[in-house]
Design a protein around this motif. Structure first.
Motif, PDB file in Angstrom:
ATOM      1  N   TRP A 222       0.827  -1.210   0.000  1.00 19.37           N
ATOM      2  CA  TRP A 222       0.000   0.000   0.000  1.00 19.37           C
ATOM      3  C   TRP A 222       0.861   1.260   0.000  1.00 19.37           C
ATOM      4  O   TRP A 222       0.521   2.251  -0.645  1.00 19.37           O
ATOM      5  CB  TRP A 222      -0.907  -0.027   1.226  1.00 19.37           C
ATOM      6  N   ASN A 223       1.982   1.227   0.729  1.00 21.74           N
ATOM      7  CA  ASN A 223       2.828   2.406   0.855  1.00 21.74           C
ATOM      8  C   ASN A 223       3.961   2.452  -0.166  1.00 21.74           C
ATOM      9  O   ASN A 223       4.729   3.424  -0.172  1.00 21.74           O
ATOM     10  CB  ASN A 223       3.430   2.476   2.263  1.00 21.74           C
ATOM     11  N   ASP A 224       4.104   1.428  -0.993  1.00 19.95           N
ATOM     12  CA  ASP A 224       5.220   1.379  -1.941  1.00 19.95           C
ATOM     13  C   ASP A 224       5.088   2.520  -2.952  1.00 19.95           C
ATOM     14  O   ASP A 224       4.018   2.723  -3.549  1.00 19.95           O
ATOM     15  CB  ASP A 224       5.229   0.035  -2.663  1.00 19.95           C
ATOM     16  N   PHE A 225       6.176   3.230  -3.157  1.00 20.73           N
ATOM     17  CA  PHE A 225       6.151   4.390  -4.041  1.00 20.73           C
ATOM     18  C   PHE A 225       7.125   4.263  -5.218  1.00 20.73           C
ATOM     19  O   PHE A 225       6.754   4.487  -6.377  1.00 20.73           O
ATOM     20  CB  PHE A 225       6.463   5.659  -3.241  1.00 20.73           C
ATOM     21  N   VAL A 226       8.370   3.889  -4.939  1.00 20.58           N
ATOM     22  CA  VAL A 226       9.416   3.963  -5.960  1.00 20.58           C
ATOM     23  C   VAL A 226       9.141   2.996  -7.110  1.00 20.58           C
ATOM     24  O   VAL A 226       9.176   3.392  -8.285  1.00 20.58           O
ATOM     25  CB  VAL A 226      10.800   3.683  -5.335  1.00 20.58           C
ATOM     26  N   TRP A 227       8.864   1.726  -6.792  1.00 22.31           N
ATOM     27  CA  TRP A 227       8.690   0.742  -7.860  1.00 22.31           C
ATOM     28  C   TRP A 227       7.449   1.018  -8.710  1.00 22.31           C
ATOM     29  O   TRP A 227       7.519   0.995  -9.938  1.00 22.31           O
ATOM     30  CB  TRP A 227       8.673  -0.673  -7.285  1.00 22.31           C
ATOM     31  N   PRO A 228       6.260   1.293  -8.133  1.00 23.89           N
ATOM     32  CA  PRO A 228       5.128   1.671  -8.989  1.00 23.89           C
ATOM     33  C   PRO A 228       5.397   2.919  -9.810  1.00 23.89           C
ATOM     34  O   PRO A 228       4.925   3.035 -10.945  1.00 23.89           O
ATOM     35  CB  PRO A 228       3.989   1.894  -7.982  1.00 23.89           C
ATOM     36  N   LEU A 229       6.144   3.870  -9.273  1.00 26.73           N
ATOM     37  CA  LEU A 229       6.477   5.080 -10.028  1.00 26.73           C
ATOM     38  C   LEU A 229       7.296   4.744 -11.270  1.00 26.73           C
ATOM     39  O   LEU A 229       7.144   5.382 -12.324  1.00 26.73           O
ATOM     40  CB  LEU A 229       7.255   6.049  -9.136  1.00 26.73           C
ATOM     41  N   ILE A 230       8.146   3.717 -11.173  1.00 25.21           N
ATOM     42  CA  ILE A 230       9.021   3.361 -12.290  1.00 25.21           C
ATOM     43  C   ILE A 230       8.271   2.605 -13.384  1.00 25.21           C
ATOM     44  O   ILE A 230       8.469   2.865 -14.576  1.00 25.21           O
ATOM     45  CB  ILE A 230      10.218   2.519 -11.776  1.00 25.21           C
ATOM     46  N   VAL A 231       7.408   1.671 -12.990  1.00 23.15           N
ATOM     47  CA  VAL A 231       6.811   0.776 -13.986  1.00 23.15           C
ATOM     48  C   VAL A 231       5.443   1.223 -14.482  1.00 23.15           C
ATOM     49  O   VAL A 231       4.990   0.756 -15.531  1.00 23.15           O
ATOM     50  CB  VAL A 231       6.707  -0.663 -13.429  1.00 23.15           C
ATOM     51  N   LEU A 232       4.767   2.108 -13.745  1.00 24.88           N
ATOM     52  CA  LEU A 232       3.448   2.567 -14.177  1.00 24.88           C
ATOM     53  C   LEU A 232       3.585   3.877 -14.938  1.00 24.88           C
ATOM     54  O   LEU A 232       4.140   4.848 -14.424  1.00 24.88           O
ATOM     55  CB  LEU A 232       2.516   2.747 -12.974  1.00 24.88           C
ATOM     56  N   ARG A 233       3.079   3.911 -16.161  1.00 23.67           N
ATOM     57  CA  ARG A 233       3.227   5.086 -17.022  1.00 23.67           C
ATOM     58  C   ARG A 233       1.928   5.873 -17.164  1.00 23.67           C
ATOM     59  O   ARG A 233       1.959   7.076 -17.371  1.00 23.67           O
ATOM     60  CB  ARG A 233       3.699   4.632 -18.412  1.00 23.67           C
ATOM     61  N   ASP A 234       0.806   5.203 -17.099  1.00 21.86           N
ATOM     62  CA  ASP A 234      -0.500   5.828 -17.332  1.00 21.86           C
ATOM     63  C   ASP A 234      -1.104   6.273 -16.010  1.00 21.86           C
ATOM     64  O   ASP A 234      -1.133   5.515 -15.036  1.00 21.86           O
ATOM     65  CB  ASP A 234      -1.422   4.832 -18.043  1.00 21.86           C
ATOM     66  N   GLY A 235      -1.601   7.515 -15.969  1.00 21.83           N
ATOM     67  CA  GLY A 235      -2.199   8.031 -14.746  1.00 21.83           C
ATOM     68  C   GLY A 235      -3.389   7.222 -14.276  1.00 21.83           C
ATOM     69  O   GLY A 235      -3.677   7.178 -13.084  1.00 21.83           O
ATOM     70  N   ALA A 236      -4.097   6.558 -15.193  1.00 21.55           N
ATOM     71  CA  ALA A 236      -5.264   5.760 -14.815  1.00 21.55           C
ATOM     72  C   ALA A 236      -4.874   4.509 -14.040  1.00 21.55           C
ATOM     73  O   ALA A 236      -5.713   3.906 -13.372  1.00 21.55           O
ATOM     74  CB  ALA A 236      -6.054   5.368 -16.056  1.00 21.55           C
TER      75      ALA A 236
END
Length: 291
Positions: A222-236
């Protein structure tokens, strides 16, 4: 004629103990009250600030009572970050990750605790190195792997890399190590297969440890920030931490909206912890058992 001072001494001793106990109780209660205030005051201010605008938040003196901008802040979140979808993204990813990672960690912990196979101890030691290696070291190779699998901007790219979490495996291994081998042998003699033995004999006593593992895994994702920021490109497809970070502008930042989103993000964490708190401490203590 002799005087029996033993009873008087005992009575005196009994009379003094409540005073020391009462004083210790007051000190303990005062200390706990101070600690509680230190913990709760930031949360109180977060909730209060989420109902104010940025100008009011940075005003002097700072607001201490609820304001009237909560609806406006929620509207801004929805318009700029599709916050309703973002919350659903985070809930789905965290729930699925908790289920999958919990299954992997539980099975791996059971194997390391109760099965004897060649290379078990060196393999477990190698796995424990993951506790001391910084996660940032693995970002580049993991990103290349996700790109080769064509998983970028997908939810499986967020979930899959950390399923075999070293701490989760360690916790379950230490918890299951205290199960008597005789209990497992008795189940096998009664005709239980390994899967049925695991489900009906091993898992029921492990409820506290499973609750502790579930809380840890859910909050971790739930609190993970760095890895989702790297692999997720679409705001949706953003999760809550990434969506809130995207609201920070160079010249202008709506801190009222950001704090409102932060307050909303804290609600599921509180619900999960309160639902499983009875088993949380005992589960962590079970994982601290030394063989």
């Amino acid at each position: 004629m002799t005087t029996d001072t033993t009873g008087a001494g005992r009575a005196t001793g009994r009379g003094r103990r409540p005073r020391r106990s009462h004083g210790s109780s007051i000190m303990l209660t005062s200390g706990l009250a101070i600690a509680l205030a230190v913990v709760l005051v930031p949360f109180y201010w977060l909730v209060i600030a989420s109902t104010h605008s940025s100008q009011e938040i940075f005003g002097s003196p700072p607001p201490l009572l609820p304001g009237g901008h909560l609806a406006k802040n929620l509207s801004t979140l929805q318009e700029t970050a599709s916050f309703g979808r973002v919350v659903l993204n985070s809930l789905g990813i965290a729930a699925l990750y908790t289920l999958c990672a919990g299954t992997v960690c539980t099975l791996a912990g059971y194997a390391f605790a109760k099965y004897r196979f060649k290379g078990r101890d060196p393999l477990f030691g190698l796995l424990m190195l993951g506790l001391v290696i910084p996660a940032q070291v693995t970002l580049v190779p993991l990103f290349k792997l996700m790109a080769e699998l064509e998983w970028l901007n997908t939810y499986q790219a967020v979930i899959m890399p950390n399923l075999a979490l070293p701490f989760g495996i360690f916790l379950m291994r230490q918890s299951m190590a205290v199960l008597p081998d005789e209990l497992l042998d008795s189940g096998r003699m009664d005709g239980c297969g390994e899967l049925r033995l695991f489900v009906e004999v091993v898992l029921p006593p492990m409820k506290p440890a499973l609750a502790a593992l579930g809380i840890f895994l859910f909050l971790y994702q739930w609190n993970d920030f760095v890895w989702p920021l790297i692999v997720l490109r679409d705001g949706a497809s953003y999760t809550i931490p990434v969506a809130l970070a995207s609201l920070q502008g160079v010249d202008d930042t709506d801190y009222g909206a950001i704090l409102t989103g932060t307050a909303v993000a804290a609600i599921p964490m509180a619900i999960v912890f309160l639902a499983l708190q009875r088993h949380f401490v005992s589960g962590l203590l079970a994982g601290a058992v030394k063989e």
